[in-house]
Design a protein around this motif. Structure first.
Motif, PDB file in Angstrom:
ATOM      1  N   LEU A   2       0.981  -1.129   0.042  1.00  0.00           N
ATOM      2  CA  LEU A   2      -0.168  -0.123  -0.017  1.00  0.00           C
ATOM      3  C   LEU A   2       0.940   1.308  -0.128  1.00  0.00           C
ATOM      4  CD1 LEU A   2      -2.971  -0.897   2.137  1.00  0.00           C
ATOM      5  CD2 LEU A   2      -2.826  -0.958  -0.143  1.00  0.00           C
ATOM      6  N   VAL A   3       1.983   1.264   0.584  1.00  0.00           N
ATOM      7  CA  VAL A   3       2.727   2.471   0.994  1.00  0.00           C
ATOM      8  C   VAL A   3       3.645   2.541  -0.278  1.00  0.00           C
ATOM      9  CG1 VAL A   3       4.401   3.659   2.179  1.00  0.00           C
ATOM     10  CG2 VAL A   3       2.479   2.306   3.325  1.00  0.00           C
ATOM     11  N   GLY A   4       4.592   1.541  -0.598  1.00  0.00           N
ATOM     12  CA  GLY A   4       5.584   1.541  -1.508  1.00  0.00           C
ATOM     13  C   GLY A   4       4.963   1.574  -2.923  1.00  0.00           C
ATOM     14  N   VAL A   5       3.830   0.806  -3.068  1.00  0.00           N
ATOM     15  CA  VAL A   5       3.385   0.864  -4.470  1.00  0.00           C
ATOM     16  C   VAL A   5       2.028   1.873  -4.761  1.00  0.00           C
ATOM     17  CG1 VAL A   5       2.264  -1.034  -6.025  1.00  0.00           C
ATOM     18  CG2 VAL A   5       4.185  -1.718  -4.822  1.00  0.00           C
ATOM     19  N   THR A   6       0.984   1.336  -4.073  1.00  0.00           N
ATOM     20  CA  THR A   6      -0.176   2.031  -4.330  1.00  0.00           C
ATOM     21  C   THR A   6       0.128   3.678  -4.035  1.00  0.00           C
ATOM     22  OG1 THR A   6      -1.201   0.255  -3.331  1.00  0.00           O
ATOM     23  CG2 THR A   6      -2.733   2.021  -3.822  1.00  0.00           C
ATOM     24  N   LEU A   7       0.377   4.209  -2.871  1.00  0.00           N
ATOM     25  CA  LEU A   7       0.460   5.432  -2.777  1.00  0.00           C
ATOM     26  C   LEU A   7       1.337   6.157  -3.639  1.00  0.00           C
ATOM     27  CD1 LEU A   7      -0.842   6.866  -0.519  1.00  0.00           C
ATOM     28  CD2 LEU A   7       1.181   6.945   0.708  1.00  0.00           C
ATOM     29  N   LEU A   8       2.470   5.439  -4.025  1.00  0.00           N
ATOM     30  CA  LEU A   8       3.507   6.004  -4.852  1.00  0.00           C
ATOM     31  C   LEU A   8       3.060   6.274  -6.381  1.00  0.00           C
ATOM     32  CD1 LEU A   8       6.615   6.580  -4.867  1.00  0.00           C
ATOM     33  CD2 LEU A   8       6.781   4.592  -5.948  1.00  0.00           C
ATOM     34  N   ARG A   9       2.129   5.107  -6.695  1.00  0.00           N
ATOM     35  CA  ARG A   9       1.654   5.039  -8.169  1.00  0.00           C
ATOM     36  C   ARG A   9       0.592   6.096  -8.275  1.00  0.00           C
ATOM     37  NH1 ARG A   9      -2.153   1.371 -10.469  1.00  0.00           N
ATOM     38  NH2 ARG A   9      -3.337   0.817  -8.883  1.00  0.00           N
ATOM     39  N   VAL A  10      -0.381   6.418  -7.195  1.00  0.00           N
ATOM     40  CA  VAL A  10      -1.189   7.366  -7.501  1.00  0.00           C
ATOM     41  C   VAL A  10      -0.802   8.922  -7.359  1.00  0.00           C
ATOM     42  CG1 VAL A  10      -3.259   6.096  -6.828  1.00  0.00           C
ATOM     43  CG2 VAL A  10      -2.187   7.400  -5.372  1.00  0.00           C
ATOM     44  N   SER A  11       0.411   9.005  -6.566  1.00  0.00           N
ATOM     45  CA  SER A  11       0.865  10.303  -6.507  1.00  0.00           C
ATOM     46  C   SER A  11       1.959  10.870  -7.385  1.00  0.00           C
ATOM     47  CB  SER A  11       1.207  10.326  -5.033  1.00  0.00           C
ATOM     48  OG  SER A  11       2.198   9.318  -4.686  1.00  0.00           O
ATOM     49  N   MET A  12       2.474   9.829  -8.256  1.00  0.00           N
ATOM     50  CA  MET A  12       3.354  10.530  -9.148  1.00  0.00           C
ATOM     51  C   MET A  12       3.013  10.028 -10.517  1.00  0.00           C
ATOM     52  SD  MET A  12       7.062   9.542  -7.272  1.00  0.00           S
ATOM     53  CE  MET A  12       7.748  10.711  -8.708  1.00  0.00           C
ATOM     54  N   GLY A  13       3.642  10.956 -11.505  1.00  0.00           N
ATOM     55  CA  GLY A  13       3.692  10.822 -12.728  1.00  0.00           C
ATOM     56  C   GLY A  13       4.926   9.667 -13.251  1.00  0.00           C
ATOM     57  N   ARG A  14       4.768   9.217 -14.658  1.00  0.00           N
ATOM     58  CA  ARG A  14       5.741   8.468 -15.079  1.00  0.00           C
ATOM     59  C   ARG A  14       7.135   9.132 -15.290  1.00  0.00           C
ATOM     60  NH1 ARG A  14       3.443   6.566 -19.402  1.00  0.00           N
ATOM     61  NH2 ARG A  14       2.307   5.223 -17.879  1.00  0.00           N
ATOM     62  N   MET A  15       8.225   8.423 -14.996  1.00  0.00           N
ATOM     63  CA  MET A  15       9.594   9.289 -15.302  1.00  0.00           C
ATOM     64  C   MET A  15      10.006   8.925 -16.605  1.00  0.00           C
ATOM     65  SD  MET A  15      12.258   8.415 -12.111  1.00  0.00           S
ATOM     66  CE  MET A  15      12.361   9.491 -10.744  1.00  0.00           C
ATOM     67  N   ARG A  16      10.787   9.676 -17.313  1.00  0.00           N
ATOM     68  CA  ARG A  16      11.510   8.966 -18.543  1.00  0.00           C
ATOM     69  C   ARG A  16      12.509   8.362 -18.366  1.00  0.00           C
ATOM     70  NH1 ARG A  16      12.073  14.687 -19.852  1.00  0.00           N
ATOM     71  NH2 ARG A  16      14.527  14.139 -19.555  1.00  0.00           N
ATOM     72  N   ILE A  17      12.978   7.377 -19.445  1.00  0.00           N
ATOM     73  CA  ILE A  17      13.789   6.408 -18.975  1.00  0.00           C
ATOM     74  C   ILE A  17      15.107   6.918 -18.766  1.00  0.00           C
ATOM     75  CG2 ILE A  17      14.524   5.988 -21.337  1.00  0.00           C
ATOM     76  CD1 ILE A  17      14.380   3.308 -19.025  1.00  0.00           C
ATOM     77  N   ASP A  18      15.772   7.917 -19.109  1.00  0.00           N
ATOM     78  CA  ASP A  18      16.911   8.781 -18.911  1.00  0.00           C
ATOM     79  C   ASP A  18      16.847   9.203 -17.409  1.00  0.00           C
ATOM     80  OD1 ASP A  18      15.282  10.417 -20.330  1.00  0.00           O
ATOM     81  OD2 ASP A  18      16.779  11.891 -19.859  1.00  0.00           O
ATOM     82  N   GLN A  19      15.689   9.708 -17.119  1.00  0.00           N
ATOM     83  CA  GLN A  19      15.496  10.078 -15.524  1.00  0.00           C
ATOM     84  C   GLN A  19      15.556   9.135 -14.731  1.00  0.00           C
ATOM     85  OE1 GLN A  19      11.777  11.847 -16.141  1.00  0.00           O
ATOM     86  NE2 GLN A  19      12.703  14.117 -16.250  1.00  0.00           N
ATOM     87  N   ALA A  20      15.005   8.040 -15.073  1.00  0.00           N
ATOM     88  CA  ALA A  20      14.948   6.750 -13.974  1.00  0.00           C
ATOM     89  C   ALA A  20      16.367   6.342 -13.973  1.00  0.00           C
ATOM     90  CB  ALA A  20      14.026   5.650 -14.698  1.00  0.00           C
ATOM     91  N   PHE A  21      17.137   6.091 -15.021  1.00  0.00           N
ATOM     92  CA  PHE A  21      18.361   5.494 -15.258  1.00  0.00           C
ATOM     93  C   PHE A  21      19.324   6.461 -14.204  1.00  0.00           C
ATOM     94  CE2 PHE A  21      22.334   4.467 -17.659  1.00  0.00           C
ATOM     95  CZ  PHE A  21      22.180   3.120 -17.505  1.00  0.00           C
ATOM     96  N   SER A  22      19.242   7.650 -14.397  1.00  0.00           N
ATOM     97  CA  SER A  22      20.230   8.492 -13.765  1.00  0.00           C
ATOM     98  C   SER A  22      19.895   8.722 -12.306  1.00  0.00           C
ATOM     99  CB  SER A  22      20.347   9.946 -14.194  1.00  0.00           C
ATOM    100  OG  SER A  22      19.297  10.629 -14.727  1.00  0.00           O
ATOM    101  N   PHE A  23      18.706   8.624 -11.943  1.00  0.00           N
ATOM    102  CA  PHE A  23      18.124   8.375 -10.729  1.00  0.00           C
ATOM    103  C   PHE A  23      18.907   7.042 -10.017  1.00  0.00           C
ATOM    104  CE2 PHE A  23      15.156   6.598  -7.644  1.00  0.00           C
ATOM    105  CZ  PHE A  23      15.226   7.383  -6.626  1.00  0.00           C
ATOM    106  N   PHE A  24      18.673   6.064 -10.544  1.00  0.00           N
ATOM    107  CA  PHE A  24      19.211   5.034  -9.906  1.00  0.00           C
ATOM    108  C   PHE A  24      20.503   4.706  -9.739  1.00  0.00           C
ATOM    109  CE2 PHE A  24      14.779   3.203 -10.252  1.00  0.00           C
ATOM    110  CZ  PHE A  24      14.931   2.456  -9.142  1.00  0.00           C
ATOM    111  N   LEU A  25      21.219   5.284 -10.738  1.00  0.00           N
ATOM    112  CA  LEU A  25      22.647   5.445 -10.859  1.00  0.00           C
ATOM    113  C   LEU A  25      23.295   6.675 -10.004  1.00  0.00           C
ATOM    114  CD1 LEU A  25      24.094   4.501 -14.327  1.00  0.00           C
ATOM    115  CD2 LEU A  25      23.388   3.040 -12.305  1.00  0.00           C
TER     116      LEU A  25
END
Ligand code: SF4
Lengths: 311, 149
Positions: free
Chosen positions: A271-294
């Protein structure tokens, strides 16, 4: 000690198999219901993912003309089977400890990579351009989040001195859960960033983005084959969340109460890590996600490895 | 035999609770598409509570909503996409355009009504129809789909 007779039971019935599947589907249903409520809708019934599966089982599987048929149909099978095995590898503290014959944390790490690989294969075997885009995005995302995961696991293993999940749980039961151990907090944060990406939800559902690449690798799948993918992702939710519980917060009473506590933890994580996150955020671009994780999770997991090594 | 029948029956009852909807825009003016989107997307008419889900891929679809008069330009593509939808499927024609051509009737760009080319199961008239009408059309489609699945 190494009694192998319970392994089929573990894979097919209790911690893996039917039990994990039913619970995974329930988690997905809960996620959809709560997400709808958070958006001010009524939402589907809790058993909706189960209805979807029954429906898919009654539809026809179509194979595109240009698809590589054995690979196209084999990919979902391999993914589901690997997740069944993985579900039997995740301990339920106080209730179930996986048979060491079946494997340890390292095997689990490998099995956890299978669904992403299978999606890549499915995407490229389907011969659809959207599948190909999904394939490349899935690969980039996987390269980004797999590193932090391995480092988190390494940090936990270094702290406890073992790659066996049973030992990790035993260590935390005597020394206190890592959730309350400041030394492990960077690793915990890195894991919290990892699991939404692994479960493929907004903001990290880039490979399957419905509005951009029409569900990418899953675009060409229909009927029972698509159902297998749905089963795979339901099982994966149970496996990944269960792994998180085992790594960071395995404190639980013995017996039936332990099982309930475990399931409650998974529900909270969902509920916290998936549902809440899912409804409160928009999708990242792949390069944003990539640099976020790195940047963040990788730095955090490296930091935790360094602190653990120094401590 | 009876056990098998009961099982099939209950499986069918469970399966009809998961109709996935796919929209084909066959040259509509977008009025009907806006109404279709409205029925799913705004909280008031939430159709996810009926188990419906809009899907991006024709291969996942059970119920097809067709809007627009099937213009000559787009006809072949629509027929191709329609063939990609796995059986059993149900077709709902939304708006007056697919029924008669609507305001585009007798246009050089429109050849014939949609049901000359595709098996249409439910017609939802209106220009554009109200969301409630579309939901009712989907409900009728589910009833038809129950016979087929
Ligand atoms: S029925 Fe009316 S609103 Fe719908 S597509 Fe035709 S002209 Fe547009």
């Amino acid at each position: 000690m190494l009694d192998t007779t319970t392994i089929p039971l573990a894979v097919l019935m209790f911690p893996g198999g039917l039990f994990a599947l039913a619970f995974g589907l329930a988690l997905k249903g809960l996620d959809r219901r709560v997400a709808a409520r958070l958006q001010g809708r009524i939402g589907p019934p809790l058993a909706q993912p189960f209805f979807d599966l029954v429906k898919l089982a009654r539809k026809r599987t179509m194979v595109p003309d240009i698809a590589a048929e054995p690979v196209f149909l084999g990919a979902p099978l391999i993914g589901t089977v690997s997740m069944l095995l993985a579900a039997a590898l995740v301990p339920i503290p106080g209730v179930y400890a996986p048979n060491p014959m079946l494997g340890d944390l390292l095997v689990l790490l490998y099995l956890l990579a299978v669904p992403a690989v299978v999606l890549m294969i499915a995407g490229s075997a389907s011969g659809s351009p959207f599948g190909a885009i999904g394939f490349s995005r899935e690969m980039a995302l996987m390269l980004a989040y797999e590193g932090p995961l391995v480092l988190v696991v390494a940090a936990v293993a270094l702290r406890t001195g073992s790659f066996s999940l049973s030992d990790i749980i035993a260590y935390q039961q005597t020394h206190g859960a890592f959730l309350f151990d400041p030394v492990m907090w960077p690793a915990l944060l890195a894991f919290l960033a990892f699991y939404p990406a692994n479960l493929g939800i907004v903001p990290f559902d880039i490979p399957e983005a419905e509005t951009e690449v029409l569900e990418g690798p899953l675009l060409e799948y229909s009927g029972p084959a698509l159902g297998l993918f749905k089963m795979m992702s339901a099982l994966k939710a149970v496996v990944v969340l269960g792994l998180g519980v085992a790594l960071f917060f395995p404190s639980a009473p013995d017996g039936a109460a332990g099982l309930l506590v475990h399931l409650a933890k998974l529900v909270v994580m969902m509920l916290v890590g998936v549902t809440l996150l899912r409804v409160s955020m928009g999708r990242m671009r792949i390069d944003q996600a990539f640099s976020f994780f790195l940047r963040w999770p990788l730095a955090l997991s490296l930091l935790s490895l360094a602190i653990v090594a120094a401590a | 035999m009876t056990l098998l029948q009961t099982l099939t029956d209950s499986a069918r009852n469970l399966a009809v609770r998961s109709p996935w909807i796919y929209r084909i825009n066959a040259g509509s003016c977008n009025g009907c598409d806006v109404e279709c989107a409205t029925t799913a997307l705004i909280p008031r008419y939430d159709v996810e509570r009926l188990g419906c889900q809009y899907c991006g891929s024709p291969r996942h679809a059970d119920i097809v909503l067709i809007t627009g008069p099937l213009t000559a330009h787009i006809k072949d593509d629509v027929l191709r996409v329609f063939a990609e939808i796995p059986d059993p499927k149900v077709t709902v024609a939304v708006g007056v355009c697919p029924i008669s051509g609507g305001i585009f009737r007798e246009s050089y760009a429109v050849h014939a009504q949609v049901d000359q080319y595709l098996p249409v199961d439910v017609n939802v008239p209106g220009c554009p129809p109200r969301p409630q009408a579309i939901i009712e059309g989907v409900a009728q489609a589910i009833a038809i789909w129950r016979q087929r699945i």
